[in-house]
Design a protein around this motif. Structure first.
Motif, PDB file in Angstrom:
ATOM      1  N   ILE A  54      68.626  47.500  55.855  1.00 50.21           N
ATOM      2  CA  ILE A  54      68.633  48.098  54.515  1.00 50.21           C
ATOM      3  C   ILE A  54      67.926  47.138  53.548  1.00 50.21           C
ATOM      4  O   ILE A  54      68.239  45.955  53.519  1.00 50.21           O
ATOM      5  CB  ILE A  54      70.085  48.319  54.033  1.00 50.21           C
ATOM      6  N   TRP A  76      63.505  57.110  49.475  1.00 49.31           N
ATOM      7  CA  TRP A  76      63.949  56.351  48.302  1.00 49.31           C
ATOM      8  C   TRP A  76      62.787  55.536  47.725  1.00 49.31           C
ATOM      9  O   TRP A  76      62.551  55.524  46.517  1.00 49.31           O
ATOM     10  CB  TRP A  76      65.102  55.433  48.719  1.00 49.31           C
ATOM     11  N   GLU A 106      69.161  53.393  42.089  1.00 48.00           N
ATOM     12  CA  GLU A 106      69.885  53.173  43.335  1.00 48.00           C
ATOM     13  C   GLU A 106      69.551  54.238  44.379  1.00 48.00           C
ATOM     14  O   GLU A 106      69.247  55.359  44.055  1.00 48.00           O
ATOM     15  CB  GLU A 106      71.391  53.193  43.070  1.00 48.00           C
ATOM     16  N   LYS A 107      69.666  53.827  45.593  1.00 47.10           N
ATOM     17  CA  LYS A 107      69.398  54.754  46.684  1.00 47.10           C
ATOM     18  C   LYS A 107      70.501  55.793  46.745  1.00 47.10           C
ATOM     19  O   LYS A 107      71.682  55.480  46.684  1.00 47.10           O
ATOM     20  CB  LYS A 107      69.342  53.969  47.996  1.00 47.10           C
ATOM     21  N   LYS A 108      70.104  57.054  46.825  1.00 41.59           N
ATOM     22  CA  LYS A 108      71.111  58.099  46.963  1.00 41.59           C
ATOM     23  C   LYS A 108      71.520  58.198  48.416  1.00 41.59           C
ATOM     24  O   LYS A 108      70.719  57.921  49.311  1.00 41.59           O
ATOM     25  CB  LYS A 108      70.531  59.442  46.506  1.00 41.59           C
ATOM     26  N   LYS A 109      72.753  58.631  48.638  1.00 33.51           N
ATOM     27  CA  LYS A 109      73.279  58.695  50.004  1.00 33.51           C
ATOM     28  C   LYS A 109      72.398  59.524  50.924  1.00 33.51           C
ATOM     29  O   LYS A 109      72.120  59.152  52.058  1.00 33.51           O
ATOM     30  CB  LYS A 109      74.693  59.298  49.981  1.00 33.51           C
ATOM     31  N   GLU A 110      71.961  60.669  50.406  1.00 33.80           N
ATOM     32  CA  GLU A 110      71.233  61.588  51.278  1.00 33.80           C
ATOM     33  C   GLU A 110      69.783  61.180  51.516  1.00 33.80           C
ATOM     34  O   GLU A 110      69.091  61.779  52.318  1.00 33.80           O
ATOM     35  CB  GLU A 110      71.312  63.019  50.712  1.00 33.80           C
ATOM     36  N   GLU A 111      69.341  60.125  50.820  1.00 27.65           N
ATOM     37  CA  GLU A 111      67.937  59.739  50.964  1.00 27.65           C
ATOM     38  C   GLU A 111      67.717  58.798  52.144  1.00 27.65           C
ATOM     39  O   GLU A 111      68.545  57.926  52.412  1.00 27.65           O
ATOM     40  CB  GLU A 111      67.478  58.988  49.706  1.00 27.65           C
ATOM     41  N   THR A 112      66.587  58.949  52.824  1.00 24.30           N
ATOM     42  CA  THR A 112      66.186  57.926  53.774  1.00 24.30           C
ATOM     43  C   THR A 112      65.523  56.823  52.962  1.00 24.30           C
ATOM     44  O   THR A 112      65.158  57.031  51.809  1.00 24.30           O
ATOM     45  CB  THR A 112      65.164  58.449  54.795  1.00 24.30           C
TER      46      THR A 112
END
Ligand SMILES: Cc1cc2nc3c(=O)[nH]c(=O)nc-3n(C[C@H](O)[C@H](O)[C@H](O)COP(=O)(O)OP(=O)(O)OC[C@H]3O[C@@H](n4cnc5c(N)ncnc54)[C@H](O)[C@@H]3O)c2cc1C
Ligand SMILES: Cc1cc2nc3c(=O)[nH]c(=O)nc-3n(C[C@H](O)[C@H](O)[C@H](O)COP(=O)(O)OP(=O)(O)OC[C@H]3O[C@@H](n4cnc5c(N)ncnc54)[C@H](O)[C@@H]3O)c2cc1C
Lengths: 291, 187
Positions: free
Chosen positions: B2, A198, A188-194
């Motif tokens: 997204i 990611w 999953e994409k981490k919050k801090e990643e663009t």
């Protein structure tokens, strides 16, 4: 030091060892508990008894067990020589006439002037080890009292009594068009990643060799697999093994029989991953195919 | 916009690294009593395992073995106990031929010590004999019995050979090409 070497157990390993040592002009005392006592799988008086299949596996050099046999031939292994002499037709495998094999090994060992066969169960090894060199070759069904002794001598170190193992696969034979590397929950994409970061991380992570490989299944694949699993042929266990299995961990086919979804909520649970086969092309530029 | 990940799979089979070299992987949770032929047939239907090479099948049986990965060196000699060797399935090698192989190595070294006081038969890990001896004596927290297989041999030098048969031929040549008398390199 005594003027002989002691070997405990006249099975495959013990007989080969006895022959090799005798060949180097050293006396051998070979202890074998049969016929005084039999393990649950042994049933005749001969040394080097073959307890199950009569196959010594492939004879091809492109098979590791075939190569091993060839290495042993070159080292003048008595048991491989006798296996070659007592072979029965089995295609590329070396299969032996079980009775004849053990009989021939027994004859060779018993007529060897350097080897004395002592038909006795060994239960105490401490004194033997003080006196001289000892080789313990009592096999997968070592008698209980000796197993306890071994446990003492190897001090605290675990002695295993039961083997419940899963299949092992050669990595090079896995299809990485489908399989991918990665631990659960790391996709999953981490919050801090663009998004760029990611994507880059995913691509890297799935190509990089890691300690887990994942094989995704869709519903149809899973249900077919489950069906096969519950209908598959199983091994008939020896009476002495049934109780131990029960105490050990559960075989996958038994777990499967509890219900169609049991595995999906157990070892095959799909959480923490997506199936790269179903990704939009933009993300998965088929990272894994690049290999 | 997204971007989305793909769909969650319906189920996942995980394989876990089984050796230091990462050439062998075991199937997590797949201890089994299925017949070997059935394991090959059914597990090969798992997506990704169509061509899988099983170096060892799942088993559940009684098997007494010591933790060789801590206790033994590559001559099957108990560490710190020069007088004691182990051989056969009790060392965690698995199979008839593998048991014979360990009996050979233990006997050659015990004989060396008997006559000269020094062990001289540390087989090269390029041989299957040596690779097995090395495998069982290498520290391994999840030590489990092992059959002879090419996954425990060091990889070939140079570029990877894709064709399996050719690779195995090379590995065999690498082993047998060495003079047996020289198979004593210390690992
Ligand atoms: C049921 C079963 C089936 C197997 N089938 C196969 C197969 O098909 N193919 C394969 O490759 N491998 C198979 N194996 C695994 C293994 O390769 C064989 O068990 C092989 O015989 C091991 O050789 P070994 O010399 O270590 O032990 P063994 O051949 O078992 O020899 C050990 C000997 O030590 C004796 N002994 C034990 N305790 C004492 C004591 N305290 N004092 C004196 N003597 C003692 C025993 O009587 C026996 O003769 C099987 C194992 C089992 C248990
Ligand atoms: C306790 C035990 C230990 C064994 N250890 C080894 C070993 O170390 N190396 C080896 O090459 N062979 C071992 N075998 C033998 C092996 O199971 C097969 O006989 C052999 O590999 C040929 O397989 P197959 O597909 O031709 O025969 P199959 O028809 O599949 O099986 C023939 C017989 O093998 C046994 N068997 C099959 N699968 C299993 C399993 N998952 N667990 C236990 N037994 C099974 C059964 O007794 C069966 O009746 C062992 C067998 C037993 C019973």
């Amino acid at each position: 030091m005594k003027d002989y070497i002691t070997i405990i157990g006249g099975g495959l390993a013990g007989c080969e060892a006895a022959y090799q040592i005798a060949k180097r002009n050293i006396k051998v005392k070979l202890y074998e508990m049969k016929p005084q006592k039999y393990s649950p799988a042994h049933s005749n008086e001969n040394l080097a008894e073959i307890v199950c299949s009569n196959s010594f596996k492939s004879n091809l050099l492109t098979n590791a067990c075939g190569l091993l046999k060839e290495e042993l031939r070159r080292l003048d292994s008595l048991l491989i020589k006798i296996a070659d002499e007592t072979k029965v037709p089995a295609g590329q495998a070396l299969a032996v006439d079980r009775e004849n094999f053990s009989k021939r090994v027994t004859e060779e060992i018993e007529k060897n002037p350097y080897i004395e066969v002592i038909k006795e169960e060994v239960v105490d090894i401490k004194q033997m080890i003080k006196d001289g060199i000892v080789i313990i070759a009592t096999g997968p069904l070592t008698s209980d009292s000796l197993a306890k002794e071994i446990q003492k001598i190897t001090s605290q170190e675990k002695l295993y009594f039961f083997d419940a193992a899963a299949p092992i696969i050669e990595k090079d034979s896995i299809n990485f068009d489908i399989a991918f590397y990665g631990d659960r929950y790391h996709q999953e994409k981490k919050k801090e990643e663009t998004i760029e970061e990611w994507k880059e991380r995913l691509t890297k992570q799935e190509r990089e060799e890691q300690s887990y490989i994942n094989l995704p299944m869709n519903q149809e694949e899973y249900e077919n697999f489950w069906q096969e699993l519950i209908e598959a042929e199983v091994v008939t266990l020896h009476e002495f093994e049934k109780r131990e299995i029960f105490e050990g961990c559960m075989p996958i086919e038994i777990m499967a029989k509890r219900g169609i979804d049991t595995l999906r909520f157990g070892p095959l649970k799909p959480v923490g991953f997506d199936d790269p086969r179903t990704r939009k092309k933009t993300i998965c530029h088929c990272t894994i195919k690049a290999r | 916009m997204i971007q989305e990940l793909g769909k969650r799979p319906y189920a996942i089979v995980q394989l876990r690294q089984d050796d230091k070299q990462a050439s062998l992987y075991n199937m997590v949770g797949f201890q089994t009593n299925l017949k070997f032929k059935e394991q090959k047939r059914i597990f090969s239907k798992i997506p990704g395992l169509e061509q899988a090479e099983f170096v060892k099948y799942g088993v559940m049986h009684r098997n007494t073995y010591i933790n060789s990965s801590k206790l033994l060196d590559n001559t099957y000699n108990l560490k710190n106990t020069p007088n004691l060797y182990f051989a056969g399935q009790i060392t965690g090698v698995e199979g008839y031929v593998e048991s014979i192989s360990s009996g050979m190595v233990a006997a050659l070294n015990a004989s060396d010590v008997f006559w000269d006081g020094v062990k001289k038969h540390q087989f090269s890990e390029h041989t299957v004999i040596g690779a097995l001896a090395k495998y069982i004596s290498t520290p391994n927290e999840k030590f489990q019995p092992m059959n002879a297989n090419f996954g425990i041999l060091p990889e070939l030098e140079g570029k990877k050979i894709k064709d399996k048969k050719m690779r195995y031929e090379k590995l065999a040549k690498r082993s047998l090409g060495q003079n047996i008398a020289n198979m004593r390199e210390i690992c």
